[in-house]
Motif scaffolding. Structure first.
Motif, PDB file in Angstrom:
ATOM      1  N   GLY A 231       0.807  -1.225   0.000  1.00 45.71           N
ATOM      2  CA  GLY A 231       0.000   0.000   0.000  1.00 45.71           C
ATOM      3  C   GLY A 231       0.839   1.273   0.000  1.00 45.71           C
ATOM      4  N   ASN A 232       2.132   1.177   0.266  1.00 43.16           N
ATOM      5  CA  ASN A 232       3.026   2.348   0.236  1.00 43.16           C
ATOM      6  C   ASN A 232       3.976   2.210  -0.938  1.00 43.16           C
ATOM      7  OD1 ASN A 232       2.719   3.877   2.817  1.00 43.16           O
ATOM      8  ND2 ASN A 232       3.162   1.867   3.685  1.00 43.16           N
ATOM      9  N   ASN A 233       4.436   3.332  -1.489  1.00 39.28           N
ATOM     10  CA  ASN A 233       5.604   3.154  -2.342  1.00 39.28           C
ATOM     11  C   ASN A 233       6.824   3.186  -1.416  1.00 39.28           C
ATOM     12  OD1 ASN A 233       6.672   5.778  -2.082  1.00 39.28           O
ATOM     13  ND2 ASN A 233       5.298   6.532  -3.686  1.00 39.28           N
ATOM     14  N   ILE A 234       7.981   2.775  -1.934  1.00 40.20           N
ATOM     15  CA  ILE A 234       9.158   2.575  -1.066  1.00 40.20           C
ATOM     16  C   ILE A 234       9.537   3.888  -0.362  1.00 40.20           C
ATOM     17  CG2 ILE A 234      11.622   1.941  -1.040  1.00 40.20           C
ATOM     18  CD1 ILE A 234      10.046  -0.502  -1.648  1.00 40.20           C
ATOM     19  N   GLU A 235       9.510   5.007  -1.127  1.00 38.81           N
ATOM     20  CA  GLU A 235       9.926   6.293  -0.530  1.00 38.81           C
ATOM     21  C   GLU A 235       9.030   6.682   0.632  1.00 38.81           C
ATOM     22  OE1 GLU A 235      10.857   9.469  -3.053  1.00 38.81           O
ATOM     23  OE2 GLU A 235      12.366   8.271  -4.100  1.00 38.81           O
ATOM     24  N   ASP A 236       7.720   6.489   0.455  1.00 35.97           N
ATOM     25  CA  ASP A 236       6.789   6.824   1.547  1.00 35.97           C
ATOM     26  C   ASP A 236       7.060   5.935   2.751  1.00 35.97           C
ATOM     27  OD1 ASP A 236       5.670   8.713   0.015  1.00 35.97           O
ATOM     28  OD2 ASP A 236       3.910   7.536  -0.584  1.00 35.97           O
ATOM     29  N   PHE A 237       7.292   4.636   2.489  1.00 32.84           N
ATOM     30  CA  PHE A 237       7.554   3.710   3.591  1.00 32.84           C
ATOM     31  C   PHE A 237       8.792   4.174   4.375  1.00 32.84           C
ATOM     32  CE2 PHE A 237       9.982   0.272   5.373  1.00 32.84           C
ATOM     33  CZ  PHE A 237       9.056  -0.333   6.195  1.00 32.84           C
ATOM     34  N   VAL A 238       9.851   4.549   3.650  1.00 37.02           N
ATOM     35  CA  VAL A 238      11.094   4.965   4.322  1.00 37.02           C
ATOM     36  C   VAL A 238      10.820   6.221   5.153  1.00 37.02           C
ATOM     37  CG1 VAL A 238      13.424   5.905   3.917  1.00 37.02           C
ATOM     38  CG2 VAL A 238      12.653   3.890   2.654  1.00 37.02           C
ATOM     39  N   LYS A 239      10.156   7.192   4.548  1.00 40.11           N
ATOM     40  CA  LYS A 239       9.905   8.465   5.257  1.00 40.11           C
ATOM     41  C   LYS A 239       9.059   8.247   6.509  1.00 40.11           C
ATOM     42  CE  LYS A 239      11.014  11.392   1.454  1.00 40.11           C
ATOM     43  NZ  LYS A 239      10.550  11.608   0.091  1.00 40.11           N
ATOM     44  N   LYS A 240       8.078   7.319   6.425  1.00 37.36           N
ATOM     45  CA  LYS A 240       7.198   7.088   7.574  1.00 37.36           C
ATOM     46  C   LYS A 240       7.906   6.353   8.708  1.00 37.36           C
ATOM     47  CE  LYS A 240       2.799   6.602   5.224  1.00 37.36           C
ATOM     48  NZ  LYS A 240       1.969   5.584   4.618  1.00 37.36           N
ATOM     49  N   ASN A 241       8.872   5.491   8.358  1.00 33.92           N
ATOM     50  CA  ASN A 241       9.411   4.580   9.374  1.00 33.92           C
ATOM     51  C   ASN A 241      10.815   4.915   9.858  1.00 33.92           C
ATOM     52  OD1 ASN A 241       7.428   2.189   9.793  1.00 33.92           O
ATOM     53  ND2 ASN A 241       7.364   2.696   7.606  1.00 33.92           N
ATOM     54  N   ILE A 242      11.491   5.858   9.213  1.00 35.91           N
ATOM     55  CA  ILE A 242      12.896   6.103   9.591  1.00 35.91           C
ATOM     56  C   ILE A 242      13.013   6.660  11.021  1.00 35.91           C
ATOM     57  CG2 ILE A 242      13.150   8.433   8.569  1.00 35.91           C
ATOM     58  CD1 ILE A 242      15.896   6.466   7.656  1.00 35.91           C
ATOM     59  N   SER A 243      11.969   7.403  11.447  1.00 39.21           N
ATOM     60  CA  SER A 243      12.057   8.018  12.784  1.00 39.21           C
ATOM     61  C   SER A 243      12.144   6.958  13.895  1.00 39.21           C
ATOM     62  CB  SER A 243      10.872   8.956  13.029  1.00 39.21           C
ATOM     63  OG  SER A 243       9.688   8.220  12.872  1.00 39.21           O
ATOM     64  N   TYR A 244      11.547   5.766  13.648  1.00 43.62           N
ATOM     65  CA  TYR A 244      11.646   4.669  14.626  1.00 43.62           C
ATOM     66  C   TYR A 244      13.126   4.332  14.873  1.00 43.62           C
ATOM     67  CZ  TYR A 244      11.527  -0.179  16.280  1.00 43.62           C
ATOM     68  OH  TYR A 244      11.736  -1.335  16.992  1.00 43.62           O
ATOM     69  N   PHE A 245      13.907   4.243  13.797  1.00 42.76           N
ATOM     70  CA  PHE A 245      15.319   3.882  13.939  1.00 42.76           C
ATOM     71  C   PHE A 245      16.138   5.068  14.478  1.00 42.76           C
ATOM     72  CE2 PHE A 245      13.531   0.931  10.845  1.00 42.76           C
ATOM     73  CZ  PHE A 245      13.817  -0.263  11.489  1.00 42.76           C
TER      74      PHE A 245
END
Ligand SMILES: Cc1cc2nc3c(=O)[nH]c(=O)nc-3n(C[C@H](O)[C@H](O)[C@H](O)COP(=O)(O)OP(=O)(O)OC[C@H]3O[C@@H](n4cnc5c(N)ncnc54)[C@H](O)[C@@H]3O)c2cc1C
Length: 385
Positions: free
Chosen positions: A228-242
């Protein structure tokens, strides 16, 4: 033009073999399907080389920039388990070295250009029993004879397909995402790896560059997480966790590359004059950055056996030379491939008991020096057969 070794595929492994054999007066010819000059590509992909692979390149005089890794911190993002490796534990200067894929490939290619036929492929080959060679038909309809064909043409090896060798393949249902970044992690000689529900996230230092980039990220994620996400959106949404886990800011600098992950392994690496080497013979999950290191260990064993045979100056049995290579490499590669699969499955599980076990397991191994030393020596390439 009848070289002793015809190499299908002029990637890193094919060029390394060509260079090493020619330094030992054994003629080779590389058959490479792509053009000699390719459009300039952004430096994004990196490789983590173990000390043994780096030594092989130093011995050839390959001079490129590396970042040095002295510590690796691995932890479970969802629990308390952690394990730290340091170069001091094996009394070595560094645990591993990071270089840009393009830098290494172009430096190796530079030396082998005049021994490469570009925009060419092997169309077919057949054994010639009368003189113990192999007739090779090239895409330009030219024919050559060789003692050996080294299949170094990557994970969809063309020469493996032309032979009767059959791969065993499995898919991980995961995508590997990679990009470069500016990051304020304090120690520039440490790498971090976080296992979590949001994927296996590795961050490693980059070689010095004019843009003052600091880190490379290799992040493997289950397909169902990205859905449901493109890769860029997935990275932007989840990078803050790391960023929170590392207590650091990660500013993405490059384009984001992604690769579907699968592994494969051949039950046999040899058939007549053909021998499979590097990614042509096996591919592996990138979680421990071992793919090219297994390829270099294969290439080293293959070159050693060929050089020994030619230097002995007596008639040698070609099949025995290749069999020795296969015996030295096949089980080692399979062991590494199975170990990576074990870790992927272990950290993918949401089962509470497995999570508890892996946290206890990681922390126990962290306190057990001899097991840690075994792991580090294995990954560093020191356990050579
Ligand atoms: C995201 C990601 C990160 C990775 N990170 C690491 C890491 O940190 N450390 C590590 O050790 N490994 C890593 N790897 C794995 C590593 O990149 C590979 O193991 C390595 O590139 C394989 O090298 P090779 O020369 O065997 O094959 P390839 O790089 O695939 O080269 C094959 C060559 O053969 C040519 N070719 C293909 N078909 C033909 C044909 N029909 N005829 C002629 N030529 C042909 C191609 O053009 C190419 O030049 C990573 C992989 C991925 C996907």
């Amino acid at each position: 033009m009848n070289p002793i070794v015809t190499i299908s595929g002029g990637g890193i492994i094919g060029n390394y073999i060509s260079s090493r054999l020619n330094n030992n007066n054994i003629e080779s010819l590389i058959i490479e399907k792509s053009a000699s000059i390719l459009p300039a590509a952004e430096n994004i992909r990196t490789l983590t080389l173990n000390p043994y692979s780096k030594k092989l390149l130093d011995d050839l005089g390959i001079d490129i920039k590396y970042a040095e890794i002295k510590k690796i911190n691995v932890f479970d993002g969802e629990g308390s388990g952690r394990i730290d490796f340091s170069s001091e534990e094996i009394r070595s200067d560094n645990l591993s070295y990071v270089c840009y894929f393009n830098d290494l490939q172009s430096e190796l290619k530079k030396g082998e250009k005049e021994r490469t036929l570009f925009k060419t492929e092997i169309k077919n080959f057949k054994e010639n029993d009368s003189n113990n060679t192999c007739n090779i038909l090239l895409s330009g309809s030219e024919e050559i004879n060789s003692q050996f064909i080294a299949g170094c043409d990557g994970r969809n090896s063309n020469v493996a397909k032309l032979s009767l060798l059959k791969p065993i393949t499995s898919v991980y249902e995961q995508t590997a995402i990679t990009f470069t970044a500016k990051c304020n992690l304090g120690d520039l000689n440490s790498a971090y790896q976080i296992f979590s529900e949001r994927g296996i996230f590795a961050i490693m230092p980059l070689p010095p560059s004019s843009e003052e980039l600091t880190h490379t990220i290799v992040w493997s994620v289950d397909h169902k997480r990205i859905k449901g996400n493109n890769i860029e959106d997935f990275v932007k949404k989840n990078i803050s966790y790391f960023e929170r886990k590392l207590n650091a800011e990660i500013n993405i600098h490059s384009n984001i590359l992604s690769f579907n992950l699968s592994n494969h392994h051949f039950e046999n690496y040899i058939s007549g004059s053909l021998v499979l080497i590097g990614d042509a013979a096996h591919s592996i999950h990138p979680l421990a950055g071992q793919g090219i290191n297994l390829g270099f260990a294969d290439a080293d064993a293959f070159c050693e056996e060929i050089i020994k045979a030619y230097q002995s100056k007596i008639n040698f049995d070609k099949n025995l030379v290749l069999k020795k290579y296969e015996i030295r490499r096949k089980d080692m590669n399979l062991l590494m491939l199975k170990s990576m699969d074990f870790f992927v499955d272990l950290f993918r599980s949401d089962n509470l008991y497995i999570r508890l076990l892996r946290n206890i397991g990681l922390s126990s191994v962290n306190k057990t020096n001899f097991i840690k030393r075994f792991f580090i020596n294995h990954a560093s390439g020191n356990n050579k057969i």
